[in-house]
Design a protein around this motif. Structure first.
Motif, mmCIF file in Angstrom:
data_model
loop_
_atom_site.group_PDB
_atom_site.id
_atom_site.type_symbol
_atom_site.label_atom_id
_atom_site.label_comp_id
_atom_site.label_asym_id
_atom_site.label_seq_id
_atom_site.Cartn_x
_atom_site.Cartn_y
_atom_site.Cartn_z
ATOM 1 N N LEU A 159 6.696 146.123 -54.357
ATOM 2 C CA LEU A 159 6.663 146.785 -55.655
ATOM 3 C C LEU A 159 7.125 145.790 -56.710
ATOM 4 O O LEU A 159 8.295 145.414 -56.751
ATOM 5 C CB LEU A 159 7.577 148.008 -55.645
ATOM 6 C CG LEU A 159 7.697 148.791 -56.950
ATOM 7 C CD1 LEU A 159 6.330 149.279 -57.420
ATOM 8 C CD2 LEU A 159 8.651 149.955 -56.773
ATOM 9 N N ASN A 160 6.183 145.323 -57.520
ATOM 10 C CA ASN A 160 6.495 144.364 -58.580
ATOM 11 C C ASN A 160 6.729 145.109 -59.881
ATOM 12 O O ASN A 160 5.793 145.515 -60.555
ATOM 13 C CB ASN A 160 5.368 143.334 -58.739
ATOM 14 C CG ASN A 160 5.294 142.415 -57.541
ATOM 15 O OD1 ASN A 160 6.304 141.932 -57.055
ATOM 16 N ND2 ASN A 160 4.098 142.191 -57.052
ATOM 17 N N LEU A 161 7.984 145.292 -60.188
ATOM 18 C CA LEU A 161 8.386 145.974 -61.418
ATOM 19 C C LEU A 161 8.329 145.008 -62.590
ATOM 20 O O LEU A 161 8.193 143.794 -62.401
ATOM 21 C CB LEU A 161 9.805 146.515 -61.244
ATOM 22 C CG LEU A 161 9.958 147.610 -60.190
ATOM 23 C CD1 LEU A 161 11.428 147.886 -59.932
ATOM 24 C CD2 LEU A 161 9.233 148.869 -60.604
ATOM 25 N N PRO A 162 8.462 145.510 -63.833
ATOM 26 C CA PRO A 162 8.540 144.608 -64.982
ATOM 27 C C PRO A 162 9.631 143.554 -64.766
ATOM 28 O O PRO A 162 10.607 143.800 -64.059
ATOM 29 C CB PRO A 162 8.899 145.544 -66.141
ATOM 30 C CG PRO A 162 8.353 146.872 -65.723
ATOM 31 C CD PRO A 162 8.523 146.919 -64.229
ATOM 32 N N TRP A 163 9.453 142.415 -65.374
ATOM 33 C CA TRP A 163 10.345 141.275 -65.148
ATOM 34 C C TRP A 163 11.801 141.586 -65.483
ATOM 35 O O TRP A 163 12.698 141.204 -64.764
ATOM 36 C CB TRP A 163 9.883 140.083 -65.977
ATOM 37 C CG TRP A 163 8.702 139.374 -65.395
ATOM 38 C CD1 TRP A 163 7.762 139.903 -64.555
ATOM 39 C CD2 TRP A 163 8.338 138.022 -65.604
ATOM 40 N NE1 TRP A 163 6.837 138.954 -64.243
ATOM 41 C CE2 TRP A 163 7.157 137.797 -64.876
ATOM 42 C CE3 TRP A 163 8.870 136.996 -66.361
ATOM 43 C CZ2 TRP A 163 6.515 136.562 -64.862
ATOM 44 C CZ3 TRP A 163 8.231 135.766 -66.348
ATOM 45 C CH2 TRP A 163 7.077 135.557 -65.610
ATOM 46 N N VAL B 142 11.305 145.934 -53.157
ATOM 47 C CA VAL B 142 11.383 146.137 -54.600
ATOM 48 C C VAL B 142 11.784 144.811 -55.253
ATOM 49 O O VAL B 142 12.817 144.244 -54.916
ATOM 50 C CB VAL B 142 12.413 147.230 -54.947
ATOM 51 C CG1 VAL B 142 12.487 147.437 -56.456
ATOM 52 C CG2 VAL B 142 12.068 148.529 -54.235
ATOM 53 N N SER B 143 10.969 144.340 -56.175
ATOM 54 C CA SER B 143 11.283 143.068 -56.831
ATOM 55 C C SER B 143 12.491 143.230 -57.749
ATOM 56 O O SER B 143 12.669 144.256 -58.404
ATOM 57 C CB SER B 143 10.088 142.561 -57.648
ATOM 58 O OG SER B 143 9.867 143.382 -58.765
ATOM 59 N N GLY B 144 13.306 142.199 -57.759
ATOM 60 C CA GLY B 144 14.442 142.161 -58.675
ATOM 61 C C GLY B 144 14.001 141.603 -60.014
ATOM 62 O O GLY B 144 12.802 141.446 -60.279
ATOM 63 N N ARG B 145 14.974 141.327 -60.845
ATOM 64 C CA ARG B 145 14.653 140.770 -62.154
ATOM 65 C C ARG B 145 14.080 139.372 -62.001
ATOM 66 O O ARG B 145 14.564 138.571 -61.213
ATOM 67 C CB ARG B 145 15.906 140.726 -63.015
ATOM 68 C CG ARG B 145 16.368 142.100 -63.402
ATOM 69 C CD ARG B 145 17.540 142.026 -64.329
ATOM 70 N NE ARG B 145 17.939 143.364 -64.707
ATOM 71 C CZ ARG B 145 18.993 143.622 -65.449
ATOM 72 N NH1 ARG B 145 19.751 142.646 -65.885
ATOM 73 N NH2 ARG B 145 19.293 144.856 -65.758
ATOM 74 N N ARG B 146 13.057 139.123 -62.765
ATOM 75 C CA ARG B 146 12.384 137.823 -62.708
ATOM 76 C C ARG B 146 12.459 137.135 -64.053
ATOM 77 O O ARG B 146 12.793 137.746 -65.064
ATOM 78 C CB ARG B 146 10.927 138.027 -62.273
ATOM 79 C CG ARG B 146 10.843 138.506 -60.837
ATOM 80 C CD ARG B 146 9.445 138.843 -60.417
ATOM 81 N NE ARG B 146 9.030 140.114 -61.027
ATOM 82 C CZ ARG B 146 7.789 140.548 -61.087
ATOM 83 N NH1 ARG B 146 6.817 139.826 -60.589
ATOM 84 N NH2 ARG B 146 7.508 141.709 -61.634
ATOM 85 N N VAL C 147 13.792 148.021 -49.627
ATOM 86 C CA VAL C 147 14.518 146.760 -49.449
ATOM 87 C C VAL C 147 14.696 146.168 -50.837
ATOM 88 O O VAL C 147 13.723 146.028 -51.592
ATOM 89 C CB VAL C 147 13.737 145.771 -48.551
ATOM 90 C CG1 VAL C 147 14.476 144.441 -48.442
ATOM 91 C CG2 VAL C 147 13.490 146.369 -47.175
ATOM 92 N N MET C 148 15.946 145.833 -51.178
ATOM 93 C CA MET C 148 16.216 145.262 -52.501
ATOM 94 C C MET C 148 17.459 144.386 -52.473
ATOM 95 O O MET C 148 18.240 144.441 -51.518
ATOM 96 C CB MET C 148 16.353 146.364 -53.548
ATOM 97 C CG MET C 148 17.463 147.353 -53.292
ATOM 98 S SD MET C 148 17.428 148.769 -54.432
ATOM 99 C CE MET C 148 15.883 149.529 -54.010
ATOM 100 N N ARG D 104 12.217 148.507 -66.543
ATOM 101 C CA ARG D 104 12.284 148.481 -65.075
ATOM 102 C C ARG D 104 12.774 149.824 -64.527
ATOM 103 O O ARG D 104 12.193 150.373 -63.604
ATOM 104 C CB ARG D 104 13.213 147.348 -64.604
ATOM 105 C CG ARG D 104 12.627 145.975 -64.749
ATOM 106 C CD ARG D 104 13.634 144.882 -64.400
ATOM 107 N NE ARG D 104 14.293 145.094 -63.125
ATOM 108 C CZ ARG D 104 13.773 144.786 -61.931
ATOM 109 N NH1 ARG D 104 12.570 144.255 -61.863
ATOM 110 N NH2 ARG D 104 14.457 145.001 -60.818
ATOM 111 N N LEU D 105 13.839 150.341 -65.110
ATOM 112 C CA LEU D 105 14.406 151.614 -64.660
ATOM 113 C C LEU D 105 13.407 152.752 -64.857
ATOM 114 O O LEU D 105 13.218 153.587 -63.972
ATOM 115 C CB LEU D 105 15.710 151.921 -65.400
ATOM 116 C CG LEU D 105 16.382 153.247 -65.058
ATOM 117 C CD1 LEU D 105 16.756 153.307 -63.585
ATOM 118 C CD2 LEU D 105 17.611 153.453 -65.930
#
Length: 196
Positions: free
Chosen positions: A75-79, A45-49, A105-106, A84-85
């Motif tokens: 999983l590329n969530l919104p930046w 799971v992508s973190g904040r970008r 994995v995060m 994101r939630l």
């Protein structure tokens, strides 16, 4: 005015160059034989970008596990922001309805960000592996990645942003950290067998 534009241009160049450099970095490694495979896929799971850290969030980790035979997804969530939630909630709900299951994995910041979801005990979440500093090897980041990740941390808040070493940014430490993650995933595979 010219100085401001020059500084802005330099910052933009650092951001683009460091992201491109990380994305195109090649790793050569020997595969560990006879890895016990997980029953359920691994979902990174992508973190904040931010502009300073947006490409290939988990660096070599997903491809390293894929090369070892694991079923791996990213999983590329919104930046950033509240979307994101909402996106994560929607994805987990959909996958639970479809009886899909994953080992997530995060980074610690992302796990905290989605704390409300974990209390729902959704059936699609088999396990959550939190990749943090204590699990990772350290080495110098290189000038471009150091500057870019420092700017990324400033945007997110220094106390909240994950360690660059835990994300595999450092070329020298990436494979050592990938090996540590492989050990963790092997433990998950054993737990999958015991759960049957």
């Amino acid at each position: 005015m010219f100085a401001f534009v020059a500084v802005l241009f330099f910052i933009l160049c650092v951001a683009i160059f460091s992201n491109t450099q990380r994305k195109n970095r090649k790793f050569y490694y020997e595969l560990t034989p006879n890895c016990l495979l997980t029953r359920w896929p691994i979902l990174f799971v992508s973190g904040r970008r931010s502009l300073f850290y947006f490409s290939k969030y988990w660096n070599v980790f997903p491809e390293f596990l894929t090369e070892h035979g694991y079923d791996v997804y990213s999983l590329n969530l919104p930046w950033d922001g509240p979307s994101r939630l909402e996106k994560m909630r929607e994805i987990l709900k959909t996958h639970a309805e479809q009886s899909r299951r994953y080992h997530l994995v995060m980074d610690p910041m992302t796990k905290t960000e989605f704390a409300d979801l974990w209390s729902l005990h959704l059936s699609c979440v088999v396990s959550i592996t939190e990749v943090k500093e204590s699990m990772s090897a350290r080495s110098p980041l290189g000038i471009w990645n150091s500057v870019s990740y420092a700017l990324h941390r400033l945007k997110l808040g220094l106390a909240k942003a994950p360690s660059p070493h835990s994300l595999g940014i450092s070329a020298k430490a990436s494979l050592k950290n990938a090996e540590l993650l492989l050990q963790r995933v092997s433990q998950l595979a054993e737990e999958d067998i015991q759960a049957d």
